[in-house]
Write a protein that holds these residues in place. Structure first.
Motif, PDB file in Angstrom:
ATOM      1  N   ALA A  33       0.870  -1.172   0.000  1.00 43.71           N
ATOM      2  CA  ALA A  33       0.000   0.000   0.000  1.00 43.71           C
ATOM      3  C   ALA A  33       0.909   1.225   0.000  1.00 43.71           C
ATOM      4  CB  ALA A  33      -0.911   0.002   1.227  1.00 43.71           C
ATOM      5  N   GLY A  35       1.279   5.090   0.302  1.00 38.15           N
ATOM      6  CA  GLY A  35       0.587   6.259   0.830  1.00 38.15           C
ATOM      7  C   GLY A  35       1.469   7.489   0.775  1.00 38.15           C
ATOM      8  N   HIS A  36       0.928   8.585   1.253  1.00 36.45           N
ATOM      9  CA  HIS A  36       1.668   9.838   1.214  1.00 36.45           C
ATOM     10  C   HIS A  36       1.186  10.789   2.298  1.00 36.45           C
ATOM     11  CE1 HIS A  36      -2.005  10.608  -1.053  1.00 36.45           C
ATOM     12  NE2 HIS A  36      -1.833  11.893  -0.782  1.00 36.45           N
ATOM     13  N   SER A  58       2.663   7.469   9.973  1.00 39.05           N
ATOM     14  CA  SER A  58       1.665   7.362   8.899  1.00 39.05           C
ATOM     15  C   SER A  58       0.222   7.309   9.390  1.00 39.05           C
ATOM     16  CB  SER A  58       1.960   6.152   8.021  1.00 39.05           C
ATOM     17  OG  SER A  58       1.914   4.959   8.780  1.00 39.05           O
ATOM     18  N   LEU A  63      -5.325   8.734   4.162  1.00 45.31           N
ATOM     19  CA  LEU A  63      -5.554   7.299   4.019  1.00 45.31           C
ATOM     20  C   LEU A  63      -6.377   6.965   2.786  1.00 45.31           C
ATOM     21  CD1 LEU A  63      -6.219   6.396   7.736  1.00 45.31           C
ATOM     22  CD2 LEU A  63      -4.114   6.155   6.446  1.00 45.31           C
ATOM     23  N   PHE A  66      -4.908   5.186  -1.261  1.00 43.37           N
ATOM     24  CA  PHE A  66      -3.641   4.449  -1.263  1.00 43.37           C
ATOM     25  C   PHE A  66      -3.623   3.529  -2.472  1.00 43.37           C
ATOM     26  CE2 PHE A  66      -2.517   6.195   2.539  1.00 43.37           C
ATOM     27  CZ  PHE A  66      -1.650   5.488   3.341  1.00 43.37           C
TER      28      PHE A  66
END
Length: 116
Positions: A33, A35-36, A58, A63, A66
């Protein structure tokens, strides 16, 4: 990689995360997954007690959206490649193996990609 994120977020992204997960904890179904975090999200979550925590932890990050790559429904091409490789290695199982054999294959799959 960044081209795959929404254009309006690209200039704000300050961190990327790569979480190895498994669909329903099934070692045959690993995925990553991706994410950022953005500067805007960081500012919204920043607390005086530990102002840096939202930047590196995180749980504070965005959320939604992703990207998931691997043997998961969201990546049918990646899933097919993974299953092909695991079958080639002789590690795939459908549940018809004896308990000891199934346990061994389960453990080897866990070593094939880092455990989540």
């Amino acid at each position: 990689m960044l081209e795959r994120f929404p254009a309006e977020l690209r200039t704000e992204i300050c961190a990327l995360s790569f979480h190895i997960r498994r669909v329903e904890d099934d070692k045959r179904r690993p995925y990553v997954a991706i994410g950022h975090d953005t500067e805007r999200q960081y500012e919204a979550e920043r607390r005086l007690a530990d102002p840096g925590e939202p930047r590196w932890y995180s749980a504070y990050w965005l959320l939604d959206g992703f990207e998931m790559l691997g043997n998961c429904p969201e990546d049918p091409a990646g899933g097919a490649l993974y299953v092909e490789e695991v079958r080639r290695l002789g590690l795939w199982f459908d549940g018809g193996a004896e308990d000891a054999e199934l346990d061994a294959k389960h453990d080897l799959l866990g070593l094939h990609i880092a455990d989540a």
